[in-house]
Scaffold this active site. Structure first.
Site, mmCIF file in Angstrom:
data_model
loop_
_atom_site.group_PDB
_atom_site.id
_atom_site.type_symbol
_atom_site.label_atom_id
_atom_site.label_comp_id
_atom_site.label_asym_id
_atom_site.label_seq_id
_atom_site.Cartn_x
_atom_site.Cartn_y
_atom_site.Cartn_z
ATOM 1 N N PHE A 179 0.872 -1.188 0.000
ATOM 2 C CA PHE A 179 0.000 0.000 0.000
ATOM 3 C C PHE A 179 0.906 1.234 0.000
ATOM 4 C CE2 PHE A 179 -3.656 2.513 1.801
ATOM 5 C CZ PHE A 179 -4.551 2.194 0.780
ATOM 6 N N THR B 189 4.104 -4.690 -4.244
ATOM 7 C CA THR B 189 5.272 -4.669 -3.364
ATOM 8 C C THR B 189 6.499 -4.278 -4.195
ATOM 9 O OG1 THR B 189 5.717 -7.015 -3.716
ATOM 10 C CG2 THR B 189 4.290 -6.451 -1.848
ATOM 11 N N GLU C 194 -0.296 -4.404 -16.765
ATOM 12 C CA GLU C 194 0.006 -3.298 -17.682
ATOM 13 C C GLU C 194 0.964 -2.290 -17.066
ATOM 14 O OE1 GLU C 194 -1.203 -2.818 -21.222
ATOM 15 O OE2 GLU C 194 0.720 -1.912 -20.748
ATOM 16 N N VAL D 147 5.482 -1.949 -17.188
ATOM 17 C CA VAL D 147 6.373 -1.267 -18.143
ATOM 18 C C VAL D 147 5.628 -0.049 -18.684
ATOM 19 C CG1 VAL D 147 7.649 -1.466 -20.318
ATOM 20 C CG2 VAL D 147 7.442 -3.462 -18.815
ATOM 21 N N GLY E 257 7.813 10.368 -6.149
ATOM 22 C CA GLY E 257 7.299 9.006 -5.874
ATOM 23 C C GLY E 257 7.530 8.044 -7.024
ATOM 24 N N GLU F 21 12.390 3.803 -7.622
ATOM 25 C CA GLU F 21 12.200 2.510 -6.984
ATOM 26 C C GLU F 21 12.437 2.648 -5.483
ATOM 27 O OE1 GLU F 21 11.262 -0.673 -7.994
ATOM 28 O OE2 GLU F 21 10.591 0.497 -9.693
ATOM 29 N N ASP G 282 16.231 -1.743 -13.142
ATOM 30 C CA ASP G 282 14.796 -1.569 -13.428
ATOM 31 C C ASP G 282 14.549 -1.669 -14.933
ATOM 32 O OD1 ASP G 282 11.998 -0.455 -12.511
ATOM 33 O OD2 ASP G 282 12.614 0.769 -14.209
ATOM 34 N N LYS H 291 12.502 -4.588 -16.950
ATOM 35 C CA LYS H 291 11.411 -4.231 -17.873
ATOM 36 C C LYS H 291 11.656 -4.822 -19.256
ATOM 37 C CE LYS H 291 9.816 0.004 -15.706
ATOM 38 N NZ LYS H 291 10.122 1.404 -15.482
HETATM 39 N N1 LIG Z 1 6.211 4.401 -8.319
HETATM 40 C C1 LIG Z 1 6.087 4.294 -9.630
HETATM 41 O O1 LIG Z 1 5.966 5.314 -10.352
HETATM 42 C C2 LIG Z 1 6.030 2.951 -10.292
HETATM 43 C C3 LIG Z 1 5.856 2.864 -11.680
HETATM 44 C C4 LIG Z 1 5.736 1.607 -12.283
HETATM 45 C C5 LIG Z 1 5.855 0.462 -11.506
HETATM 46 N N2 LIG Z 1 6.083 0.562 -10.154
HETATM 47 C C6 LIG Z 1 6.194 -0.668 -9.359
HETATM 48 O O2 LIG Z 1 5.079 -0.726 -8.481
HETATM 49 C C7 LIG Z 1 5.472 -1.368 -7.252
HETATM 50 C C8 LIG Z 1 5.099 -0.428 -6.097
HETATM 51 O O3 LIG Z 1 5.794 0.790 -6.233
HETATM 52 P P1 LIG Z 1 5.596 1.935 -5.121
HETATM 53 O O4 LIG Z 1 6.251 3.146 -5.671
HETATM 54 O O5 LIG Z 1 4.176 1.970 -4.685
HETATM 55 O O6 LIG Z 1 6.499 1.312 -3.946
HETATM 56 P P2 LIG Z 1 6.508 1.778 -2.402
HETATM 57 O O7 LIG Z 1 5.948 3.143 -2.273
HETATM 58 O O8 LIG Z 1 7.864 1.477 -1.885
HETATM 59 O O9 LIG Z 1 5.457 0.754 -1.718
HETATM 60 C C9 LIG Z 1 5.711 -0.615 -1.547
HETATM 61 C C10 LIG Z 1 4.631 -1.175 -0.638
HETATM 62 O O10 LIG Z 1 4.832 -2.581 -0.476
HETATM 63 C C11 LIG Z 1 4.765 -2.880 0.917
HETATM 64 N N3 LIG Z 1 5.465 -4.141 1.136
HETATM 65 C C12 LIG Z 1 6.793 -4.417 1.061
HETATM 66 N N4 LIG Z 1 7.002 -5.727 1.284
HETATM 67 C C13 LIG Z 1 5.793 -6.279 1.530
HETATM 68 C C14 LIG Z 1 5.346 -7.584 1.862
HETATM 69 N N5 LIG Z 1 6.195 -8.609 1.969
HETATM 70 N N6 LIG Z 1 4.022 -7.785 2.071
HETATM 71 C C15 LIG Z 1 3.140 -6.770 1.970
HETATM 72 N N7 LIG Z 1 3.497 -5.499 1.657
HETATM 73 C C16 LIG Z 1 4.807 -5.266 1.439
HETATM 74 C C17 LIG Z 1 5.324 -1.671 1.600
HETATM 75 O O11 LIG Z 1 4.944 -1.641 2.955
HETATM 76 P P3 LIG Z 1 5.611 -0.553 4.004
HETATM 77 O O12 LIG Z 1 5.366 0.826 3.415
HETATM 78 O O13 LIG Z 1 4.844 -0.779 5.246
HETATM 79 O O14 LIG Z 1 7.075 -0.868 4.074
HETATM 80 C C18 LIG Z 1 4.635 -0.575 0.774
HETATM 81 O O15 LIG Z 1 3.296 -0.436 1.210
HETATM 82 C C19 LIG Z 1 6.967 -1.652 -7.357
HETATM 83 O O16 LIG Z 1 7.142 -3.000 -7.729
HETATM 84 C C20 LIG Z 1 7.433 -0.725 -8.475
HETATM 85 O O17 LIG Z 1 8.521 -1.273 -9.195
HETATM 86 C C21 LIG Z 1 6.156 1.778 -9.542
#
Ligand SMILES: NC(=O)c1ccc[n+]([C@@H]2O[C@H](COP(=O)([O-])OP(=O)(O)OC[C@H]3O[C@@H](n4cnc5c(N)ncnc54)[C@H](OP(=O)(O)O)[C@@H]3O)[C@@H](O)[C@H]2O)c1
Length: 345
Positions: A8, A96, A149, A152, A206, A209, A220, A224
C-alpha cells in the site's frame, strides 16, 4: 467486486484515491462496485475487515506513519502470506517493491492468489521477468486473469496494445527509454543540477524505486526489457541475460560535451533477434536531441516496437507520474471486470 491490496505504497495509494473519487462513475458507467476486504503492508500493519475498509482513512493512516490495525472494524493479520491464504477477495492488487534477485516475495504472493482462484493485477515487474510462464499457466489453469500493464511504461498501453490491437503481428525487437528516474536525472543534469539533487527530485515525485540503486544501475530497465521480451517475444529470458550498464558514471560534464554536438545521453533498453536468440541490453547511448529518444525529457518514456507486419511503431508517454501507474491498475481492473461480466452472460 471484493478487492485486496498487497503493498500500500505510492502506487496503491494513488490508485485508492482514484477509485474513491470515481466511485459513482464506476458504478454507473461500468456497473462496478468495489469493497476493500484486506490490506497488507510490511511496516504499517496488515488487516482484513468483515465490512469494507474505508480507503481514504487507510491512505491517511499510512501517510501519517500510522498502523492500519488502528482503523475501525479491522482484524489484524500476522503476515502477508496468512492474509493471502485467508482473504475472500475476488481480485488482489500486488504492488510490493521490485526484488531483482528472483522477484520474491511477489512471485509467491501472486502464485498463492492465483491458486486460490483470485484474479491478480500487479505493477511489480519482478514476477513478469522471473516467473511469467508459470504465473500465466497458473492463471489459465484456475480460470482467472493475471494482468500487469503497469509493469512497463506505467499506464501507457504496451501489453494491451499488442494483445488487443496487433493481432497476427509478430514483435521482432524493441528499443526504448523505459526508466523514468534515470531519464529525469539525465534531463536535470543537462540543466546543470547535480546527480544527488536530481535523484531527490525523482524520489519526491514518488517515481523512484524503493531502492533507487535499482534505477541508477539499470536493473529496473533490464527487468522491464525482460518482461517485454518474455510477454511480447516469448523470450523466456532472465534479468541476468541482459548486458547492463547504468548511469552512475555519467557526469554533468559528459552531458555538456554531448550538448555541444547537438546530442544528449539516454539510458536505452534494446531487444534484438540474433542467430543466437534474443539479445537484451541496457546502456547509456548518445542520441541527437531531436531524435525520438533524445527528445524524451523528464520522466517521459518511449518504446519503439519492431514488428513484421506493422513495421516500427512508437509509444510515447509524456512526463508520467505515479498517477499513470495507478491508472494502469484501473485499466487492468476494468478489463478483468469487463471480460468476467461478459463470460457470466
Ligand atoms: N512508483 C512508480 O511510479 C512505479 C511505476 C511503475 C511500476 N512501479 C512498481 O510498483 C510497485 C510499487 O511501487 P511503489 O512506488 O508503490 O512502492 P513503495 O511506495 O515502496 O510501496 C511498496 C509497498 O509494499 C509494501 N510491502 C513491502 N514488502 C511487503 C510484503 N512482503 N508484504 C506486503 N506489503 C509489502 C510496503 O509496505 P511498508 O510501506 O509498510 O514498508 C509498501 O506499502 C513496485 O514494484 C514498483 O517497481 C512503480
Amino acid at each position: 467486486m471484493k478487492i485486496a491490496f498487497v503493498g500500500f505504497g505510492n502506487v496503491a495509494r494513488a490508485f485508492a484515491r482514484i477509485i474513491d473519487e470515481r466511485r459513482t462513475e464506476l458504478a454507473h458507467r461500468f456497473d462496478l462496485t468495489l469493497s476493500t476486504v484486506a490490506i497488507a503492508t510490511a511496516n504499517h500493519g496488515s488487516v482484513r475487515s468483515t465490512d469494507s475498509i474505508d480507503l481514504i482513512n487507510a491512505v491517511a493512516c499510512v501517510e501519517q506513519g500510522g498502523n492500519l490495525t488502528r482503523l475501525p472494524q479491522t482484524i489484524p493479520i500476522a503476515d502477508t502470506q496468512s492474509l493471502l491464504e485467508g482473504c475472500d477477495a475476488d481480485l488482489i492488487f500486488e504492488t510490493t517493491p521490485l526484488n531483482i534477485e528472483g522477484g520474491q516475495p511477489a512471485v509467491t504472493h501472486i502464485r498463492t492468489a492465483l491458486r486460490r482462484g483470485i484474479h491478480v493485477v500487479t505493477a511489480n515487474k519482478g514476477p513478469i521477468a522471473f516467473a511469467y510462464e508459470e504465473l500465466r499457466s497458473l492463471a489459465q489453469e484456475h480460470e482467472v486473469e493475471f494482468r500487469f500493464e503497469g509493469t512497463v511504461m506505467d499506464g501507457a498501453p504496451v501489453f494491451n496494445l499488442v494483445e488487443s490491437c496487433l493481432p497476427g503481428a509478430r514483435v521482432l525487437g524493441f528499443s526504448g527509454v523505459l526508466n523514468s528516474t534515470t531519464n529525469l536525472i539525465l534531463t536535470e543534469m543537462e540543466s546543470g543540477h547535480s546527480f544527488e539533487e536530481s535523484l531527490k527530485e525523482a524520489q519526491r515525485l514518488g517515481i523512484a524505486e524503493t531502492n533507487a540503486e535499482h534505477d541508477i544501475d539499470g536493473w529496473d530497465a533490464a527487468v522491464k526489457a525482460v518482461a517485454l521480451a518474455n510477454v511480447l517475444m516469448n523470450a523466456n529470458a532472465h534479468p541476468a541475460d541482459v548486458a547492463r550498464e547504468g548511469i552512475a558514471g555519467i557526469t554533468v560534464e559528459n552531458l555538456k560535451s554531448a550538448s555541444e554536438s547537438g546530442s544528449t545521453l539516454r539510458l536505452i533498453a534494446r531487444a534484438r533477434l540474433s542467430e543466437r536468440g534474443i539479445r537484451l541490453s541496457v546502456a547509456p547511448e548518445k542520441m541527437s536531441v531531436t531524435s525520438l529518444f533524445g527528445s524524451a525529457r523528464g520522466t517521459s518514456n518511449v518504446l519503439m516496437l519492431e514488428t513484421d507486419l506493422m513495421g516500427e511503431l512508437a509509444i510515447v508517454e509524456n512526463n508520467p507520474g505515479v498517477e499513470q501507474t495507478a491508472y494502469a491498475l484501473l485499466s487492468d481492473l476494468l478489463n478483468i471486470h469487463r471480460s468476467f461480466s461478459r463470460s457470466k452472460k
